[in-house]
Design an enzyme around this catalytic site. Structure first.
Site, PDB file in Angstrom:
ATOM      1  CD  GLU A   1      -2.928  -1.102   0.136  1.00 50.25           C
ATOM      2  OE1 GLU A   1      -3.143   0.004  -0.407  1.00 50.25           O
ATOM      3  OE2 GLU A   1      -3.503  -2.139  -0.209  1.00 50.25           O
TER       4      GLU A   1
ATOM      5  CB  CYS B   1      -1.372   7.328   1.356  1.00 52.80           C
ATOM      6  SG  CYS B   1      -2.777   6.311   1.874  1.00 52.80           S
TER       7      CYS B   1
END
Length: 456
Positions: A208, A242
């Site tokens: 991720e 993010c």
């Protein structure tokens, strides 16, 4: 220490109860009770690590984890149950099933920006799927890491789940071991290191990562509402998210109105002195503060721009028309700095967005449904929203993950359980009938086989 701990976990996986679904469920219920009991401690730890507001800690950390736990505890028996699938005609008569099998020893490396949620969510799924887990929290959030260690050691035996703390040297030692699965959340740079280490043992991974997430505002957008939603999605956690918008591409005719609306919404959220606001977090450490401060040099800050090195404070900042080769436009920003770039037509969008690797998120603000859908399908990205930011993360029915440089694999909800499970295919063939067509000699059977294969 680490090799011995891993051997103990592998032995526990082979001889213990982790393959028993009821055992896993009981363990997760114990974890839930402990997390509820320690919620205030978690909020306090996040505040100590980087002044994370209590509201954001509950919204994006503690309640996300408890929701994930509730969903998993409620459904894990069903998720773990073998799934019957339609058999192939060529195998008639047979019964075909998919079995969810745990991988074994799992390594989870968690990041610092959401140090509690992004550690616990994959851990819950890994345990639910029947694995043993070693969790490596970020060394940058020391208070949260220490609390995670205390919680995990209270709930689990170390041979089942444990926390290993430390810096780069510890991560390097962990990655040198042979794991059955690795789950990493963090930067693209470190993600490549993890992938290379995993490749040595052909270990499957979920990565991720991140990227420069574009936020497109066309001429039809509702500017006041757009500004309100961008301020929240960009400046929550001081931009250290993010999937936060990394830069805005706005139709040129709307730019001035957008600036005015952003000024209004920033002051509504954080007052005219965000430094004094208890609702605005701080940058995680000195290195990241200095990295972000360099991005402000020689740029026109239309809003914000103030910094304080002593407290790692950077104001919510909008940069007007930075050059595409400037420091702020090179890599993912990961802070409360938002470049604004105007565009005229679709070719401008293509030229800018395609300069970068595929992002983790993309956002479009438009009241023109046709135009919005066209943009969503034109560009490749992990996930995103039309007329909002970040909120796609909260739906457990939607996979969360990147594409290309922004990540490998996805999770959330049942997909989290599936991520940490090998899907084992098993065909049970009946004995009361055995079709001779598949056996040699094959003379005269070719036409029959072709007919059968058309119906598979």
């Amino acid at each position: 220490m680490i090799p011995e701990l891993l051997r103990a976990q592998k032995n526990y996986f082979d001889t213990g109860d982790t393959k028993v679904v009821a055992f896993r469920k009981t363990a997760l219920k114990r974890l839930k009770a402990e997390l509820i009991n320690r919620e205030n401690d978690i909020i306090a730890a996040l505040d100590k690590d980087f002044k994370k507001p209590a509201f954001e800690s509950v919204l994006t950390e503690t309640q996300v984890v408890l929701s994930e736990l509730d969903l998993t505890i409620k459904n894990m028996m069903r998720w773990a149950k073998p799934k019957r699938v339609l058999p192939a005609l060529l195998n008639f008569p047979s019964t075909d099933r998919l079995y969810s099998e745990p991988y074994g020893a799992v390594l989870i490396i968690a990041p610092w920006n959401y140090p509690y949620q992004l550690a616990m969510a994959p851990l819950i799924a890994a345990v639910a799927a029947g694995n043993t887990v070693i969790l490596k929290p970020s060394e940058l959030t020391t208070h949260t890491a220490a609390l995670l260690n205390a919680i995990i050691s209270t709930v689990f035996k170390p041979e089942h789940v444990c926390v290993v703390q430390g810096g780069v040297d510890v991560s390097t030692t962990l990655l040198a071991q042979k794991w059955d699965y690795i789950f990493f959340t963090g930067s693209v740079k470190v993600g490549k290191i993890v992938a290379k280490a995993a490749a040595e043992h052909l270990t499957p991974v979920t990565l991720e990562l991140g990227g420069k997430n574009p936020c497109i505002i066309d001429a039809s957008a509702n500017i006041p509402l757009t500004a309100k939603r961008i301020v929240w999605g960009k400046f929550i956690n001081a931009g250290q998210t993010c999937i936060a918008p990394d830069y805005v591409l706005i139709q040129a005719s709307k730019k001035e109105a957008f600036y005015k609306a952003m000024q209004i919404e920033i002051e509504k959220a954080y007052t005219d002195t965000p430094k004094a606001s208890h609702d605005f977090a701080r940058i995680i450490n000195q290195n990241n503060f200095e990295r972000l401060s360099k991005m402000l040099a020689n740029e026109h800050c239309i809003i914000g721009g103030a910094t304080d090195a002593e407290t790692y404070y950077i104001a919510p900042t909008l940069i007007d028309e930075p050059k595409l080769d400037s420091e702020v436009m090179k890599d993912e920003i990961f802070g409360p700095i938002l470049p604004i770039i105007s565009y005229e037509g679709i070719s401008d969008l293509e030229n800018i967005i395609n300069r970068y690797a595929k992002p983790l998120a993309l956002y479009v603000f438009s009241t023109n449904q046709t135009a919005a859908k066209k943009l969503i399908t034109q560009f490749s990205f992990g996930g995103g929203c039309i007329n909002d930011t970040v909120i796609h993360f909260v739906n457990h029915r939607l996979p969360f993950g990147g594409v290309g440089n922004s990540g490998i694999g996805a999770y959330h909800g049942q997909l989290s359980f599936d991520t940490f499970s090998h899907k084992k295919a098993v065909v049970k063939k009946a004995n009361w009938l055995d079709l001779p067509v598949r056996y040699a000699p094959y003379t005269g059977k070719l036409k029959t086989v072709r007919t059968l294969l058309k119906w598979m």
